[in-house]
Every structure is written in C-alpha cells, then in structure tokens.
Design a protein around this motif. Structure first.
Motif, PDB file in Angstrom:
ATOM      1  N   PHE A 236      43.869  40.107  43.240  1.00 56.01           N
ATOM      2  CA  PHE A 236      44.049  39.143  42.157  1.00 56.01           C
ATOM      3  C   PHE A 236      45.414  39.306  41.493  1.00 56.01           C
ATOM      4  O   PHE A 236      46.122  38.325  41.250  1.00 56.01           O
ATOM      5  CB  PHE A 236      42.930  39.317  41.129  1.00 56.01           C
ATOM      6  CG  PHE A 236      42.994  38.353  39.985  1.00 56.01           C
ATOM      7  CD1 PHE A 236      42.414  37.104  40.084  1.00 56.01           C
ATOM      8  CD2 PHE A 236      43.640  38.681  38.800  1.00 56.01           C
ATOM      9  CE1 PHE A 236      42.471  36.199  39.033  1.00 56.01           C
ATOM     10  CE2 PHE A 236      43.710  37.795  37.743  1.00 56.01           C
ATOM     11  CZ  PHE A 236      43.119  36.550  37.864  1.00 56.01           C
ATOM     12  N   ILE A 237      45.796  40.547  41.224  1.00 56.10           N
ATOM     13  CA  ILE A 237      47.061  40.750  40.517  1.00 56.10           C
ATOM     14  C   ILE A 237      48.250  40.456  41.432  1.00 56.10           C
ATOM     15  O   ILE A 237      49.300  39.973  40.978  1.00 56.10           O
ATOM     16  CB  ILE A 237      47.150  42.178  39.930  1.00 56.10           C
ATOM     17  CG1 ILE A 237      48.275  42.245  38.898  1.00 56.10           C
ATOM     18  CG2 ILE A 237      47.362  43.227  41.013  1.00 56.10           C
ATOM     19  CD1 ILE A 237      48.317  43.542  38.122  1.00 56.10           C
ATOM     20  N   LEU A 238      48.119  40.701  42.739  1.00 57.45           N
ATOM     21  CA  LEU A 238      49.190  40.347  43.660  1.00 57.45           C
ATOM     22  C   LEU A 238      49.376  38.834  43.731  1.00 57.45           C
ATOM     23  O   LEU A 238      50.489  38.337  43.888  1.00 57.45           O
ATOM     24  CB  LEU A 238      48.901  40.896  45.055  1.00 57.45           C
ATOM     25  CG  LEU A 238      49.110  42.393  45.271  1.00 57.45           C
ATOM     26  CD1 LEU A 238      48.767  42.767  46.704  1.00 57.45           C
ATOM     27  CD2 LEU A 238      50.534  42.819  44.938  1.00 57.45           C
ATOM     28  N   LEU A 239      48.270  38.123  43.602  1.00 57.99           N
ATOM     29  CA  LEU A 239      48.318  36.666  43.720  1.00 57.99           C
ATOM     30  C   LEU A 239      48.779  35.999  42.432  1.00 57.99           C
ATOM     31  O   LEU A 239      49.653  35.127  42.445  1.00 57.99           O
ATOM     32  CB  LEU A 239      46.937  36.141  44.113  1.00 57.99           C
ATOM     33  CG  LEU A 239      46.787  34.632  44.304  1.00 57.99           C
ATOM     34  CD1 LEU A 239      47.675  34.160  45.449  1.00 57.99           C
ATOM     35  CD2 LEU A 239      45.333  34.270  44.558  1.00 57.99           C
ATOM     36  N   THR A 240      48.206  36.409  41.298  1.00 60.09           N
ATOM     37  CA  THR A 240      48.442  35.703  40.041  1.00 60.09           C
ATOM     38  C   THR A 240      49.507  36.345  39.160  1.00 60.09           C
ATOM     39  O   THR A 240      49.958  35.740  38.195  1.00 60.09           O
ATOM     40  CB  THR A 240      47.137  35.617  39.224  1.00 60.09           C
ATOM     41  OG1 THR A 240      46.725  36.946  38.856  1.00 60.09           O
ATOM     42  CG2 THR A 240      46.028  34.967  40.039  1.00 60.09           C
ATOM     43  N   ARG A 241      49.860  37.601  39.460  1.00 59.82           N
ATOM     44  CA  ARG A 241      50.862  38.366  38.692  1.00 59.82           C
ATOM     45  C   ARG A 241      50.371  38.746  37.295  1.00 59.82           C
ATOM     46  O   ARG A 241      51.175  39.119  36.441  1.00 59.82           O
ATOM     47  CB  ARG A 241      52.188  37.599  38.560  1.00 59.82           C
ATOM     48  CG  ARG A 241      52.663  36.917  39.840  1.00 59.82           C
ATOM     49  CD  ARG A 241      53.228  37.890  40.839  1.00 59.82           C
ATOM     50  NE  ARG A 241      53.542  37.219  42.097  1.00 59.82           N
ATOM     51  CZ  ARG A 241      54.693  36.586  42.332  1.00 59.82           C
ATOM     52  NH1 ARG A 241      55.597  36.513  41.389  1.00 59.82           N
ATOM     53  NH2 ARG A 241      54.905  36.023  43.499  1.00 59.82           N
ATOM     54  N   TYR A 242      49.076  38.643  37.028  1.00 58.19           N
ATOM     55  CA  TYR A 242      48.540  39.114  35.747  1.00 58.19           C
ATOM     56  C   TYR A 242      47.125  39.629  35.971  1.00 58.19           C
ATOM     57  O   TYR A 242      46.504  39.378  37.009  1.00 58.19           O
ATOM     58  CB  TYR A 242      48.543  38.006  34.693  1.00 58.19           C
ATOM     59  CG  TYR A 242      47.415  36.998  34.835  1.00 58.19           C
ATOM     60  CD1 TYR A 242      46.214  37.174  34.146  1.00 58.19           C
ATOM     61  CD2 TYR A 242      47.549  35.881  35.650  1.00 58.19           C
ATOM     62  CE1 TYR A 242      45.184  36.255  34.283  1.00 58.19           C
ATOM     63  CE2 TYR A 242      46.527  34.965  35.787  1.00 58.19           C
ATOM     64  CZ  TYR A 242      45.347  35.155  35.100  1.00 58.19           C
ATOM     65  OH  TYR A 242      44.323  34.259  35.236  1.00 58.19           O
ATOM     66  N   LEU A 243      46.623  40.363  34.996  1.00 59.49           N
ATOM     67  CA  LEU A 243      45.278  40.935  35.104  1.00 59.49           C
ATOM     68  C   LEU A 243      44.791  41.287  33.708  1.00 59.49           C
ATOM     69  O   LEU A 243      45.577  41.707  32.854  1.00 59.49           O
ATOM     70  CB  LEU A 243      45.302  42.199  35.981  1.00 59.49           C
ATOM     71  CG  LEU A 243      43.959  42.890  36.234  1.00 59.49           C
ATOM     72  CD1 LEU A 243      43.074  42.012  37.112  1.00 59.49           C
ATOM     73  CD2 LEU A 243      44.179  44.244  36.900  1.00 59.49           C
ATOM     74  N   THR A 244      43.509  41.091  33.474  1.00 53.17           N
ATOM     75  CA  THR A 244      42.885  41.580  32.247  1.00 53.17           C
ATOM     76  C   THR A 244      41.850  42.634  32.634  1.00 53.17           C
ATOM     77  O   THR A 244      41.294  42.596  33.733  1.00 53.17           O
ATOM     78  CB  THR A 244      42.197  40.449  31.469  1.00 53.17           C
ATOM     79  OG1 THR A 244      41.091  39.952  32.237  1.00 53.17           O
ATOM     80  CG2 THR A 244      43.152  39.309  31.189  1.00 53.17           C
ATOM     81  N   SER A 245      41.605  43.564  31.743  1.00 55.45           N
ATOM     82  CA  SER A 245      40.686  44.664  32.036  1.00 55.45           C
ATOM     83  C   SER A 245      39.264  44.173  32.303  1.00 55.45           C
ATOM     84  O   SER A 245      38.473  44.870  32.933  1.00 55.45           O
ATOM     85  CB  SER A 245      40.688  45.668  30.875  1.00 55.45           C
ATOM     86  OG  SER A 245      40.332  45.037  29.654  1.00 55.45           O
ATOM     87  N   ARG A 246      38.946  42.972  31.850  1.00 52.83           N
ATOM     88  CA  ARG A 246      37.610  42.415  32.073  1.00 52.83           C
ATOM     89  C   ARG A 246      37.285  42.309  33.559  1.00 52.83           C
ATOM     90  O   ARG A 246      36.153  42.511  33.970  1.00 52.83           O
ATOM     91  CB  ARG A 246      37.534  41.037  31.416  1.00 52.83           C
ATOM     92  CG  ARG A 246      36.172  40.397  31.419  1.00 52.83           C
ATOM     93  CD  ARG A 246      36.219  39.123  30.621  1.00 52.83           C
ATOM     94  NE  ARG A 246      36.586  37.977  31.431  1.00 52.83           N
ATOM     95  CZ  ARG A 246      37.066  36.837  30.960  1.00 52.83           C
ATOM     96  NH1 ARG A 246      37.284  36.709  29.675  1.00 52.83           N
ATOM     97  NH2 ARG A 246      37.357  35.834  31.753  1.00 52.83           N
ATOM     98  N   TYR A 247      38.296  42.001  34.365  1.00 57.44           N
ATOM     99  CA  TYR A 247      38.057  41.831  35.799  1.00 57.44           C
ATOM    100  C   TYR A 247      37.781  43.160  36.502  1.00 57.44           C
ATOM    101  O   TYR A 247      37.275  43.162  37.629  1.00 57.44           O
ATOM    102  CB  TYR A 247      39.252  41.135  36.457  1.00 57.44           C
ATOM    103  CG  TYR A 247      39.490  39.734  35.955  1.00 57.44           C
ATOM    104  CD1 TYR A 247      38.442  38.943  35.514  1.00 57.44           C
ATOM    105  CD2 TYR A 247      40.772  39.196  35.884  1.00 57.44           C
ATOM    106  CE1 TYR A 247      38.655  37.658  35.037  1.00 57.44           C
ATOM    107  CE2 TYR A 247      40.997  37.908  35.413  1.00 57.44           C
ATOM    108  CZ  TYR A 247      39.925  37.150  34.988  1.00 57.44           C
ATOM    109  OH  TYR A 247      40.139  35.873  34.512  1.00 57.44           O
ATOM    110  N   ALA A 248      38.120  44.269  35.864  1.00 51.74           N
ATOM    111  CA  ALA A 248      37.899  45.592  36.459  1.00 51.74           C
ATOM    112  C   ALA A 248      36.661  46.270  35.889  1.00 51.74           C
ATOM    113  O   ALA A 248      36.494  47.485  36.046  1.00 51.74           O
ATOM    114  CB  ALA A 248      39.124  46.468  36.237  1.00 51.74           C
ATOM    115  N   MET A 249      35.774  45.515  35.256  1.00 52.06           N
ATOM    116  CA  MET A 249      34.639  46.130  34.582  1.00 52.06           C
ATOM    117  C   MET A 249      33.651  46.763  35.550  1.00 52.06           C
ATOM    118  O   MET A 249      33.031  47.783  35.232  1.00 52.06           O
ATOM    119  CB  MET A 249      33.944  45.089  33.696  1.00 52.06           C
ATOM    120  CG  MET A 249      32.915  45.687  32.752  1.00 52.06           C
ATOM    121  SD  MET A 249      33.572  47.050  31.749  1.00 52.06           S
ATOM    122  CE  MET A 249      34.836  46.197  30.819  1.00 52.06           C
TER     123      MET A 249
END
Length: 502
Positions: free
Chosen positions: A339-352
């Motif tokens: 996800f982060i490679l594709l969108t260049r951003y990440l929130t901690s919610r996605y790693a829950m």
C-alpha cells in the motif's frame, strides 16, 4: 472469610475470562460513545450510504460506495429502531466486544492459566492504539473483530483439525471481507502456515490445508452467488473498489510525474544526474515511513514490553501453535508495504492487524515478569502496574481539545437559520446535523475560494479554521464578502466561525 463469601468468590473465579472481557468492553464502548461530541468525518460516508440503502436498495448503496457491506449492515440495524448514528455506535460496541472475546480466546489456546487470561483481558481492554478507535465510526472495527475471530479459529483448527473450526474460520473471514475486501488475502493465504506445522506428518498437513482451501473457496463462491441474487457482482465491486488506486499506479509509470518528483527532491540541476536513483530514494524513504507507522500502530508502551520480552525470550512457548499469528502479522505487513509503495502514504490504522498479532505476546511476557521476579521482590509487579496504568490513561484520557464547539455551531444554525439561505461548510457534522446539505458526505475539509464567490447574499458559511482557510480569509476580495456572525468556543481561541455572505 464466611462460607457464603467464599462460595461467591469461587463462583466468580469459575466465570470464563472471556465473559469478563466482553462485559468490560461493552461498558467501555458505552462510555466512549456517550463522551463523543460529534462523529468522525468517515462516519458520514457510511451513514449516507446506509440511508441510500434504506431508501433505494442495496444496488444503489453499492453504486454510491463501492464496498458497502458495513453501510448495509448499519442500515439493517437502524431499521430495527435506533437512528443511524446510534446504530453505528451499537455496532462499534459489539465489534469491540467480539474483538476482546477473540483475543482472550487466542491466549486461551496456549494456556488456561487464570493469571495469564486475566493479563490477556487487561491487555486487550487497555491497548491504547485499539482504544483510540473505540470513539470512531469505522468499517475497520468489524474487519479487525472478525479477522481476530478467524485467527482464533485457525489456531484451534491447527490444534484439532476438526471441520467445525475449519468452517468457523471460513465464515469469520468471509464476514471480515464484508468490511474490507483485503480480508480475502487472509482467507486464502493464512492457511498456508499449516504446511510448517510440525505436529502433523506431511500428508496430513496437506489434507488440513486442502480442507481449509475448499472451505475458503466454497465460502467465497456462496458470497458471489448470494450477491448475484441481489443483483450485485461482488467480483466487479471488488475491482471497482481497487480502481480508486488506479491513479497511483498510472503515476508510477508516468515519466512526467517521475521527472517532477526528481526535480522536487533533488533540484533542477541535480535531477539530471540523480534522477535515475529516484526509485531507491523513494523505497528507502517509504520504508522509513513504514517503520515509524508500525511503531505508532503498536504504541510506545507495548513496543517497550515486546522488546523486553524478545530480549528475554519470553514470547509464546509453542511455535507450531503460534504459526497462524505469525502468518496474520506477515500478511498485514506485506499488505501495508504494498500500500505504501503504491500510494506513498500510510496511516497506522492499516497496520492494526499487525499490532493485534504482536499484542498477543504481551500477556505471556507479563506472566513471565511476575513468575521470574526475585522472591520477596515486587519490582516486576509494580512495573506491570505502571505499564497498565499508563496504557489506561493513554487509552481513555483525552489530551486534545473537546469538539463540543461543533455542537454549539449546530445549535446556532437551528436557532438562527431562516430556511431560505444555503449553507456552505467544511465540517461534515455541521452539514449532516443541520439537515441543510443533502450530500453531506461529499463535504471537503478545505473550503475553496470559488465556493464563497459563488454564494448568494445571505447564505450562511460555517468553517472550521485551518492555515489554508486563514490565508483565504486574509485576502481582501474574500474578507469583504464575509460578515462575521458568531465564533465557537466563545471563550479562548475560537476554532469554528460563522459568517453571512454579504
């Protein structure tokens, strides 16, 4: 102690620790729901989709929101009596209770020691990073709850090899897929961990995996057929949901975008020589962001105790039983990395799911801390008291500013709006509760200058301030059109401002 009191204590001790976790979680969710001033912005997307489902049917709901499983469930619960907001918080409470039940059940697969289970109850109830979302209306809570339930069933299936837990795992992960489509990855990939389970001969491991694969594919097929019965092609909906990431994919192969990125990072001259290293630069930077977000997802106190337990080798005692936990953590890690490679951003919610998988280790570390304490020393116990106390404060005490001022702005509109003037706002809660903006879920956090210029005289403008909005209001051609009417909070620094268009 009297015989009556002794019998009462004995009966209380016999109560399943999971029931204590469920009851306490429901109380915490009730308290959290009552303390929320206004719902989060994402809530209004689900609420409007649920309203469309109730008014126009399931096809219209999926047309409005590509993966509308949670809003449809929200609409069904609301149809039983509670309003949409109340139904959302009710579902939230049930999901968190299910999550607590599944978490303690996972720990129970390793040991039925009462001390361990009590620590497991405290761990999941006081996990700050999960409690942060107890106040929010999100589809993710259902995804986490059913995924953790599926993880428990997979562990139990690995231990027993029964069809019961095989089917329960498939059912739990299908329900998780209704909330987030990526749950299908866990459904299909997590059972691969059973190939590494040394408790069974190779042929039997293959049979166990084959059963799970058959159940998973059968469950997915039933879902697809069920969707078609309601006029929905869920496979198409999944592609439609994934298509939101298409612009990110296109930008990866767009030479103009790559050149612009290289110039922004290295500068115009250096981009000529260093532009070819842009992929390496981006991957290194994104990996750094990923590590930081994973740390945020786990949280400082839990990271410290996990690091201590890893150093002391006080983690889960049974490797084969822990394989599904490692599989779930690994799948989530790969998902967020992609996800982060594709969108260049990440929130901690996605790693829950990664965080919850690691949190399973905490009760075992805590038990070892108590067991290995020196005779007569209470240092370990006091450290655990400090750890859980800090987690409780971090979970349930808000250090931020109350959003009650949004309710004050809504009350002002109820009392002063004449019904003829239009409302322009960048606050979804104001748009929804005022009843003046039909497409309240489309309200954007930044107000554009064009919106103010296009407004008619007498229209009401309610804005929550930001740096961009401050700069906009400082422009003479804009400020000349705005007549200040009210600001909230009335004491101290105001955060929300009400204007009339001159």
């Amino acid at each position: 102690m009297s015989d009556g009191a002794g019998r009462l204590v004995e009966r209380l001790e016999r109560i399943d620790a999971r029931l204590w976790a469920v009851a306490a979680s429901l109380l915490l969710s009730a308290w959290a729901g009552l303390s929320v001033a206004v719902p989060n912005d994402d809530a209004f997307v689900y609420i409007r989709t649920a309203r469309i489902f109730l008014d126009q049917g399931i096809e219209a709901a999926f047309a409005h929101y590509a993966w509308a499983g949670y809003p449809v469930l929200l609409g069904l619960v609301s149809s039983l009596g509670p309003g949409l907001v109340a139904a959302a918080y009710l579902l939230n409470a049930l999901f968190f209770a299910l999550l607590a039940f599944a978490f303690v059940s996972i720990c129970r697969e390793f040991s039925t020691d009462r001390r361990l289970l009590a620590l497991a109850v405290l761990t999941i109830l006081l996990f700050p990073e999960i409690n942060e979302y107890r106040y929010l209306i999100l589809r993710d809570t259902g995804f986490w709850a059913f995924s953790l339930l599926g993880l428990w069933c997979l562990i139990a299936y690995g231990a027993e090899g029964s069809w019961k837990y095989c089917l329960f795992f498939a059912a739990a992960m299908v329900f998780a897929t209704l909330f987030r489509p990526e749950a299908a990855f866990y459904l299909l990939l997590a059972p691969l961990c059973l190939f590494f389970d040394q408790r069974y001969p190779r042929a039997e491991r293959f049979l166990l995996r084959f059963r799970l694969l058959a159940a998973a594919l059968g469950a997915l097929l039933l879902c697809l057929l069920g969707g078609l019965a309601f006029g929905l092609n869920l496979f198409h909906q999944m592609i439609e949901s994934a298509s939101t990431y298409l612009p990110f994919v296109q930008s990866l192969f767009d030479p103009v975008s790559q050149q612009a990125a290289a110039e922004a990072i290295f500068g115009g001259h250096a981009a000529t020589w260093s532009g070819r290293y842009l992929p390496l630069f981006l991957i290194a930077g994104l990996l750094a962001i990923l590590v930081v977000e994973l740390f945020y997802a786990v949280g400082m106190p839990f990271t410290l105790i996990l690091a201590w337990g890893y150093w002391k080798r006080w983690l889960l005692p049974e490797r084969n039983t822990a394989l599904p936990i490692i599989a779930f953590a690994g799948i989530n890690l790969l998902t967020v990395f992609g996800f982060i490679l594709l969108t260049r951003y990440l929130t901690s919610r996605y790693a829950m799911m990664f965080s919850l998988s690691l949190a399973v280790f905490v009760p075992f570390i805590a038990r070892q801390m108590l067991a290995r304490a020196l005779p007569g020393s209470r240092a370990a116990a006091w450290l655990l008291v400090l750890f859980f106390s800090f987690s409780a404060v971090d979970s349930f005490y808000s250090f931020g500013r109350s959003k009650a001022y949004v309710g004050d702005a809504i009350a002002w509109l109820d009392a002063n709006h004449d019904g003829a003037a239009a409302l322009i706002t960048n606050v979804r809660a104001v748009a929804y509760f005022s009843g003046l903006v039909p497409e309240y879920d489309q309200v954007q956090p930044q107000l554009a200058e064009e919106q103010i210029l296009a407004a008619e005289s007498g229209d009401v403008i309610v804005v929550e301030t930001s740096v961009v909005l401050d700069q906009l209001r400082d422009r003479p051609e804009v400020s000349a059109l705005l007549e200040p009417v009210a600001a909230y909070p009335e004491s101290g620094e105001s955060s929300i401002f009400i204007y009339r268009r001159r």
